[in-house]
Design a protein around this motif. Structure first.
Motif, PDB file in Angstrom:
ATOM      1  N   ASN A 142       0.805  -1.214   0.000  1.00  0.00           N
ATOM      2  CA  ASN A 142       0.000   0.000   0.000  1.00  0.00           C
ATOM      3  C   ASN A 142       0.845   1.274   0.000  1.00  0.00           C
ATOM      4  O   ASN A 142       0.317   2.371  -0.009  1.00  0.00           O
ATOM      5  N   ASP A 143       2.191   1.122   0.061  1.00  0.00           N
ATOM      6  CA  ASP A 143       3.032   2.307   0.057  1.00  0.00           C
ATOM      7  C   ASP A 143       3.014   2.971  -1.302  1.00  0.00           C
ATOM      8  O   ASP A 143       3.183   2.300  -2.332  1.00  0.00           O
ATOM      9  N   PRO A 144       2.826   4.312  -1.371  1.00  0.00           N
ATOM     10  CA  PRO A 144       2.897   4.997  -2.645  1.00  0.00           C
ATOM     11  C   PRO A 144       4.322   4.954  -3.170  1.00  0.00           C
ATOM     12  O   PRO A 144       5.272   5.186  -2.424  1.00  0.00           O
ATOM     13  N   SER A 145       4.520   4.639  -4.428  1.00  0.00           N
ATOM     14  CA  SER A 145       5.864   4.521  -4.979  1.00  0.00           C
ATOM     15  C   SER A 145       5.786   4.607  -6.488  1.00  0.00           C
ATOM     16  O   SER A 145       4.716   4.494  -7.078  1.00  0.00           O
ATOM     17  N   PRO A 146       6.954   4.788  -7.152  1.00  0.00           N
ATOM     18  CA  PRO A 146       6.942   4.799  -8.619  1.00  0.00           C
ATOM     19  C   PRO A 146       6.526   3.437  -9.172  1.00  0.00           C
ATOM     20  O   PRO A 146       6.524   2.432  -8.460  1.00  0.00           O
ATOM     21  N   THR A 147       6.206   3.407 -10.444  1.00  0.00           N
ATOM     22  CA  THR A 147       5.918   2.145 -11.121  1.00  0.00           C
ATOM     23  C   THR A 147       7.150   1.242 -11.037  1.00  0.00           C
ATOM     24  O   THR A 147       8.277   1.684 -11.256  1.00  0.00           O
ATOM     25  N   ARG A 148       6.929  -0.029 -10.735  1.00  0.00           N
ATOM     26  CA  ARG A 148       8.044  -0.960 -10.585  1.00  0.00           C
ATOM     27  C   ARG A 148       7.989  -2.060 -11.648  1.00  0.00           C
ATOM     28  O   ARG A 148       6.914  -2.545 -11.984  1.00  0.00           O
ATOM     29  N   ILE A 149       9.183  -2.449 -12.125  1.00  0.00           N
ATOM     30  CA  ILE A 149       9.305  -3.674 -12.912  1.00  0.00           C
ATOM     31  C   ILE A 149      10.304  -4.574 -12.192  1.00  0.00           C
ATOM     32  O   ILE A 149      11.208  -4.098 -11.493  1.00  0.00           O
ATOM     33  N   LEU A 150      10.119  -5.866 -12.348  1.00  0.00           N
ATOM     34  CA  LEU A 150      10.978  -6.847 -11.682  1.00  0.00           C
ATOM     35  C   LEU A 150      11.702  -7.670 -12.739  1.00  0.00           C
ATOM     36  O   LEU A 150      11.058  -8.323 -13.574  1.00  0.00           O
ATOM     37  N   LEU A 151      13.045  -7.649 -12.706  1.00  0.00           N
ATOM     38  CA  LEU A 151      13.882  -8.448 -13.613  1.00  0.00           C
ATOM     39  C   LEU A 151      14.320  -9.703 -12.868  1.00  0.00           C
ATOM     40  O   LEU A 151      14.862  -9.608 -11.749  1.00  0.00           O
ATOM     41  N   VAL A 152      14.120 -10.871 -13.479  1.00  0.00           N
ATOM     42  CA  VAL A 152      14.431 -12.142 -12.819  1.00  0.00           C
ATOM     43  C   VAL A 152      15.335 -12.964 -13.727  1.00  0.00           C
ATOM     44  O   VAL A 152      14.923 -13.364 -14.835  1.00  0.00           O
ATOM     45  N   LEU A 192      14.017   3.934 -19.116  1.00  0.00           N
ATOM     46  CA  LEU A 192      12.712   4.111 -18.468  1.00  0.00           C
ATOM     47  C   LEU A 192      12.917   4.847 -17.149  1.00  0.00           C
ATOM     48  O   LEU A 192      12.817   4.262 -16.061  1.00  0.00           O
ATOM     49  N   PRO A 193      13.236   6.157 -17.214  1.00  0.00           N
ATOM     50  CA  PRO A 193      13.628   6.892 -16.006  1.00  0.00           C
ATOM     51  C   PRO A 193      12.536   6.996 -14.943  1.00  0.00           C
ATOM     52  O   PRO A 193      12.840   7.216 -13.775  1.00  0.00           O
TER      53      PRO A 193
END
Length: 472
Positions: free
Chosen positions: A4-14, A32-33
């Protein structure tokens, strides 16, 4: 960090190759700054991150040691069916790609990775995730509302209208709102916009007949400097001002035919050409149109383009007249009473036990707007704190079928056009109700009896939103 924390858009690299992982992170941080890039060296680590953080997109290798990407994909999808996952592999085959897509991957890329192409794929995947979240928020907003903002009625007819409004709001289709004067067409248009994904963007209402014919085109589409005498600078039209939002064309049936042609092009091409301009400009505007006119009749008279009509009526909403939702009169009357009582220098008033009785017996040619005016006058002229029947000054209702109008009747006058349309609407509704009742809802028999074609009768029934099943 929790979900629920407000934050920038995230992507996950695996990926279990550390060099590739760090290289991709550096590349996407530059390309993608606005995106926060997270990394995981295994499928299990990825699942741990996803359990505590919202991630818009997962880019994951298939061949990993502890858990391959397909197994990780299955577990991700079981927890979050809408999660956008892109799989990558150095062993790309058609069979593997098909299996990945079948199991829920959004896309599939092969190594060696081409960064420009991969960046474009990620951007599209992020847009998909954004739209999914917007739709979830919109559905939550709609389902939590018992009705529609600013609407009061709770009758079955109004409940059906609310569902139609909510459904229309979730789409991008053009909407045509039909109904007599005073039924709330503008309120309906604003509700559709407010419940739509465009709610944060402009809503512009245009009363088409109120703008002189020679100015309407320039007001809608704008003009360039020098387009005509007095055009000393560029002027943005209403379509440009509504860009990204919604433009409501009120009483569209009164737009001149030559302007209808240009409006049709705007709907088809999603672009406008200001007066005097050499090039067209792309726009992103949702169109809502409203009318109390008989557009089908105008088409046969050559006053309204048939192709424009079919462009507009993708979604059609019929606003019920007050005579069809009389069970909502107490709710509406009390709402207007409180609203009038909140005005400056007006004391609070209430209705007597019998005050509302005559409101159920009136035909309401002016619909909800007329009811509001009746309550306003009662609040203003009632000397005490309790409003009784004598304070509700009602106009003479339209004549029943087969009777003549008393020209000397003491009734409040409304504009001729509005009175004529209200009487015609009232006559048509009464006629069709009696016709279907006599024929027990049999449309073919009713068409023969009324000397109308079946198609013409069905068009009238649809226009007035009459439920034929209630007569069977």
């Amino acid at each position: 960090m929790n979900k629920n924390d407000p934050s920038p858009t995230r992507i996950l690299l695996v990926d279990d190759e550390p060099d590739l992982l760090s290289g991709l992170k550096r590349s996407f941080a530059k390309r993608l700054p606005d995106v926060n890039v997270l990394t995981a060296a295994s499928g299990n680590e990825a699942l741990d991150i996803l359990s505590v953080q919202d991630v818009a997109l997962v880019l994951m290798d298939i061949m990993m040691g502890d858990m391959d990407g397909l197994e990780a994909l299955d577990r991700i999808r079981s927890n979050a069916p809408d999660q956008t996952v892109i799989l990558m592999t150095g062993y790309g085959t058609i069979e593997l790609a098909v299996d990945a897509i079948r199991r829920g991957a959004w896309d599939f890329v092969t190594k060696p990775l081409e960064l420009d192409n991969l960046t474009r794929i990620l951007q599209k995947g992020l847009e998909r995730s954004r739209l999914i979240e917007e739709n979830k928020e919109l559905r939550s907003k709609i389902s939590s509302a018992g009705s529609v903002p600013e609407f009061i009625g709770q009758s079955p007819t109004m409940q059906r209208l609310y569902e139609t409004i909510k459904t229309s709001a979730t789409s991008e289709y053009t909407v045509l709102i039909r109904g007599a004067s005073g039924t709330g067409k503008e309120l309906c248009a604003r509700a559709i916009h407010r419940l739509s994904p465009r709610s944060a963007k402009p809503f512009i209402m245009v009363n088409c007949p109120a703008i002189p014919e020679n100015l309407l085109e320039s007001e809608l589409f704008g003009y360039s400097k020098g387009a005509f005498t007095g055009a000393d600078k560029d002027h943005a039209g209403l379509f440009s001002l509504a860009n990204g939002g919604t433009l409501c064309l009120d009483e569209i049936g009164d737009i001149p035919v030559n302007l209808q042609t240009k409006l049709l092009r705007v709907l088809q091409e999603q672009e406008i050409k200001p007066l005097g301009a050499d090039t067209s400009t792309k726009i992103d505007v949702r169109i809502i149109a409203s009318t109390n006119a008989d557009l089908e009749k105008k088409i046969t008279e050559g006053k309204f383009r048939e192709d424009l009509y079919y462009r507009l009526e993708v979604l059609t909403l019929h606003m019920p007249p007050l005579i069809e939702i009389t069970e909502d009169i107490p709710l509406l009357a009390n709402f207007f009473l409180k609203k009038a009582g909140a005005e400056p220098n007006v004391s609070e008033k209430s209705f007597s036990e019998t005050a509302l009785t005559p409101l159920f017996q009136h035909n309401w040619p002016g619909n909800i707007r007329e009811l509001q005016n009746v309550i306003r006058r009662a609040v203003l002229f009632c000397p005490g704190s309790v409003i009784d029947q004598k304070h509700l000054k009602l106009g003479t209702p339209p004549p029943a079928l087969g009777t003549t109008i008393n020209q000397d009747a003491d009734k409040e006058m409304i504009p001729y056009k509005e009175a004529k349309e209200s009487c015609l609407d009232s006559f048509t509704r009464q006629y069709v109700h009696r016709l279907l009742k006599q024929c027990n809802g049999n449309i073919s028999q009713a068409a023969r009896l009324s000397d109308l074609t079946r198609a013409a009768l069905q068009k009238i029934i649809r226009r007035y939103d009459i439920d034929g099943n209630q007569f069977r």
